[in-house]
Design an enzyme around this catalytic site. Structure first.
Site, PDB file in Angstrom:
ATOM      1  N   HIS A 134      64.756  -7.195  79.623  1.00 13.09           N
ATOM      2  CA  HIS A 134      64.990  -5.749  79.884  1.00 13.09           C
ATOM      3  C   HIS A 134      63.934  -5.506  80.946  1.00 13.09           C
ATOM      4  O   HIS A 134      63.854  -4.549  81.954  1.00 13.09           O
ATOM      5  CB  HIS A 134      64.788  -4.913  78.638  1.00 13.09           C
ATOM      6  CG  HIS A 134      64.661  -3.236  78.729  1.00 13.09           C
ATOM      7  ND1 HIS A 134      65.730  -2.452  78.533  1.00 13.09           N
ATOM      8  CD2 HIS A 134      63.487  -2.746  79.407  1.00 13.09           C
ATOM      9  CE1 HIS A 134      65.306  -1.338  78.858  1.00 13.09           C
ATOM     10  NE2 HIS A 134      64.004  -1.223  79.241  1.00 13.09           N
ATOM     11  N   GLU A 135      62.565  -5.934  80.658  1.00  8.93           N
ATOM     12  CA  GLU A 135      61.691  -5.492  81.465  1.00  8.93           C
ATOM     13  C   GLU A 135      61.749  -6.084  82.897  1.00  8.93           C
ATOM     14  O   GLU A 135      61.501  -5.480  84.073  1.00  8.93           O
ATOM     15  CB  GLU A 135      60.212  -6.065  80.940  1.00  8.93           C
ATOM     16  CG  GLU A 135      59.788  -5.205  79.657  1.00  8.93           C
ATOM     17  CD  GLU A 135      59.878  -3.759  79.736  1.00  8.93           C
ATOM     18  OE1 GLU A 135      59.925  -3.131  80.834  1.00  8.93           O
ATOM     19  OE2 GLU A 135      60.299  -3.154  78.806  1.00  8.93           O
ATOM     20  N   HIS A 187      63.980  -4.044  85.119  1.00  6.31           N
ATOM     21  CA  HIS A 187      63.305  -2.982  86.081  1.00  6.31           C
ATOM     22  C   HIS A 187      62.976  -3.418  87.407  1.00  6.31           C
ATOM     23  O   HIS A 187      63.103  -2.595  88.058  1.00  6.31           O
ATOM     24  CB  HIS A 187      62.365  -2.411  84.882  1.00  6.31           C
ATOM     25  CG  HIS A 187      62.724  -1.447  83.763  1.00  6.31           C
ATOM     26  ND1 HIS A 187      63.399  -0.351  84.191  1.00  6.31           N
ATOM     27  CD2 HIS A 187      62.435  -1.587  82.600  1.00  6.31           C
ATOM     28  CE1 HIS A 187      63.796   0.255  82.824  1.00  6.31           C
ATOM     29  NE2 HIS A 187      63.215  -0.606  82.108  1.00  6.31           N
ATOM     30  N   TYR A 207      63.008   7.566  87.775  1.00  5.71           N
ATOM     31  CA  TYR A 207      62.998   7.445  86.083  1.00  5.71           C
ATOM     32  C   TYR A 207      62.837   8.964  85.493  1.00  5.71           C
ATOM     33  O   TYR A 207      61.816   9.159  84.973  1.00  5.71           O
ATOM     34  CB  TYR A 207      61.931   6.677  85.932  1.00  5.71           C
ATOM     35  CG  TYR A 207      61.810   5.973  84.665  1.00  5.71           C
ATOM     36  CD1 TYR A 207      62.834   5.038  84.358  1.00  5.71           C
ATOM     37  CD2 TYR A 207      60.712   6.182  83.786  1.00  5.71           C
ATOM     38  CE1 TYR A 207      62.670   4.309  82.964  1.00  5.71           C
ATOM     39  CE2 TYR A 207      60.650   5.623  82.591  1.00  5.71           C
ATOM     40  CZ  TYR A 207      61.786   4.817  81.974  1.00  5.71           C
ATOM     41  OH  TYR A 207      61.756   3.921  80.815  1.00  5.71           O
ATOM     42  N   GLU A 225      67.298   2.859  82.419  1.00  9.74           N
ATOM     43  CA  GLU A 225      67.268   2.413  81.235  1.00  9.74           C
ATOM     44  C   GLU A 225      68.304   1.419  80.749  1.00  9.74           C
ATOM     45  O   GLU A 225      68.398   0.334  80.100  1.00  9.74           O
ATOM     46  CB  GLU A 225      66.961   3.155  80.125  1.00  9.74           C
ATOM     47  CG  GLU A 225      65.390   3.637  80.148  1.00  9.74           C
ATOM     48  CD  GLU A 225      64.561   2.296  79.729  1.00  9.74           C
ATOM     49  OE1 GLU A 225      64.655   1.750  78.817  1.00  9.74           O
ATOM     50  OE2 GLU A 225      63.404   1.902  80.470  1.00  9.74           O
ATOM     51  N   ASP A 265      60.136  12.173  76.824  1.00 10.54           N
ATOM     52  CA  ASP A 265      60.798  10.988  77.405  1.00 10.54           C
ATOM     53  C   ASP A 265      61.464  10.888  78.799  1.00 10.54           C
ATOM     54  O   ASP A 265      62.325  10.351  79.120  1.00 10.54           O
ATOM     55  CB  ASP A 265      61.930  10.470  76.495  1.00 10.54           C
ATOM     56  CG  ASP A 265      62.471   9.023  76.475  1.00 10.54           C
ATOM     57  OD1 ASP A 265      61.672   8.005  77.004  1.00 10.54           O
ATOM     58  OD2 ASP A 265      63.808   8.868  76.327  1.00 10.54           O
ATOM     59  N   HIS A 312      65.395   7.284  77.542  1.00  4.30           N
ATOM     60  CA  HIS A 312      65.659   6.155  76.485  1.00  4.30           C
ATOM     61  C   HIS A 312      66.890   6.673  75.601  1.00  4.30           C
ATOM     62  O   HIS A 312      67.323   6.007  74.687  1.00  4.30           O
ATOM     63  CB  HIS A 312      64.610   5.777  75.684  1.00  4.30           C
ATOM     64  CG  HIS A 312      63.630   4.961  76.211  1.00  4.30           C
ATOM     65  ND1 HIS A 312      62.426   5.446  77.211  1.00  4.30           N
ATOM     66  CD2 HIS A 312      63.370   3.745  76.692  1.00  4.30           C
ATOM     67  CE1 HIS A 312      61.648   4.626  77.580  1.00  4.30           C
ATOM     68  NE2 HIS A 312      62.168   3.687  77.510  1.00  4.30           N
TER      69      HIS A 312
END
Length: 355
Positions: A167-168, A171, A182, A191, A264, A269
């Site tokens: 996931h990271e 990005h 974002y 996301e 958020d 998310h």
């Protein structure tokens, strides 16, 4: 933009936990929320296989160039370099988990999409582990992937989950392809795409079909004290956890339940559950390995660089339909599956102008 795996609303719930339940974890969550994360905008390998006639086939392919650093429980980046690509495994499980996870994600990107690393042109895959003290998150800071060790009471180490590592890294891929702002729906798409890559990396490593996979993000990062399986579920948004302290997974699975919030970053998310479910529906309808057709459509949509950085769900949905038509044909099974999936989650994928 600093993209983290654990949403701030979950950390906020944990920070307010009663002391008799998660005293240590609540302190760790407050400390994690207080950290200011700064944003800062090949190799080859030999692969051996056996062909249909039983002959040994040798071919060269690009390889990852991993560089793992240790923050040594500080919040200083990048930390001390502890393992490079040609180094042997260390005595530090977290270092080796990060190293292996980056390698598995690289293999997905190359095998499925012929993408060589973050930029597509090779280059280093940098990561830092042991970030902070009891740090309850993992994030991409525009330059590297960073992983905390968790507080041990609610969160275990974040390198334990390949889906978190992938996931990271995803990005970084998004940034390299022009980025998605974002905030709001574009942030939720950011996301969601990272979750898709996280799920596909696990499936690719395990050789799982769409029907066999768990479709969970962050499975294994909660301790046994938490009533939950993972941070998110692409198959069933809103069901990943339901804990008396952390609350219930707030992700919607349909536009009728879209959450309007200023928290958020506008719910990046939370509302990512909607495009997540759309992808899962496409993958399940098409069957087989999800990275082969569904993943290809999503990846090609991003890599075409035709999306505005502030793309909303409708814009992205229409773009995935165009990609499916371009790749497989207007009346193909793939194009029909993409249209049907977006309709199922309440997103119009038609390109009619909005009045």
């Amino acid at each position: 933009m600093v993209a983290a795996i654990v949403p701030p609303y979950l950390l906020a719930r944990l920070a307010a936990a009663p002391p008799e339940r998660f005293a240590h974890a609540a302190h760790a969550a407050r400390a994690t929320l207080a950290v200011v994360r700064e944003y800062r905008p090949g190799r080859t390998r030999l692969r051996l296989s056996i062909d249909a006639d039983g002959a040994l086939v040798a071919e060269t392919a690009p390889g990852p160039d991993r560089a793992i650093s240790d923050a040594e429980n500080s919040e200083r980046l990048p930390g001390r370099l502890v393992r490079r690509e040609d180094d042997p495994a260390t005595s530090d499980t977290v270092v080796d988990e990060a190293f292996d996870g980056l390698g598995a994600t690289y293999d997905l990107l190359w095998d499925a999409f012929a993408r060589d690393g973050l930029s597509g042109l090779g280059g280093e895959l940098p990561a830092t582990v042991h970030y902070g003290v009891d740090y309850d998150n993992a994030f991409w800071n525009g330059e590297r992937m960073v992983f905390g060790d968790g507080d041990g009471e609610v969160f275990t180490g974040f390198t334990r989950s390949l889906s978190v590592i992938a996931h990271e890294l995803a990005h970084g891929v998004i940034d390299a392809e022009g980025g998605l702002d974002y905030r709001g729906q574009s942030g939720a798409l950011n996301e969601s795409f990272a979750d898709v890559i996280g799920a596909l990396a696990e499936q690719h490593l395990r050789g799982q079909t769409a029907a066999e996979a768990s479709w969970l993000i962050g499975e294994g990062i909660f301790t046994a004290a938490v009533q939950g399986r993972a941070l998110r579920s692409l198959a069933a948004p809103g069901t990943a956890y339901d804990d008396d302290v952390l609350g219930r997974d707030p992700q919607p699975a349909h536009m009728r339940d879209f959450v309007v919030t200023d928290d958020d970053n506008g719910g990046v998310h939370i509302n990512s559950g909607i495009p997540n479910r759309a992808f899962h529906l496409v993958a399940l309808t098409l069957g087989g390995f999800a990275w082969e057709r569904a993943g290809r459509i999503w990846y090609r949509t991003l890599a075409a660089r035709e999306l505005p950085t502030d793309a909303d769900f409708r814009t992205f949905a229409a773009a995935t339909v165009r990609t499916a038509v371009r790749e497989y044909g207007g009346q193909s099974e793939e194009a029909r599956a993409v249209r049907a999936a977006w309709a199922e989650v309440g997103v119009d994928s038609d390109e009619r102008p909005v009045p």
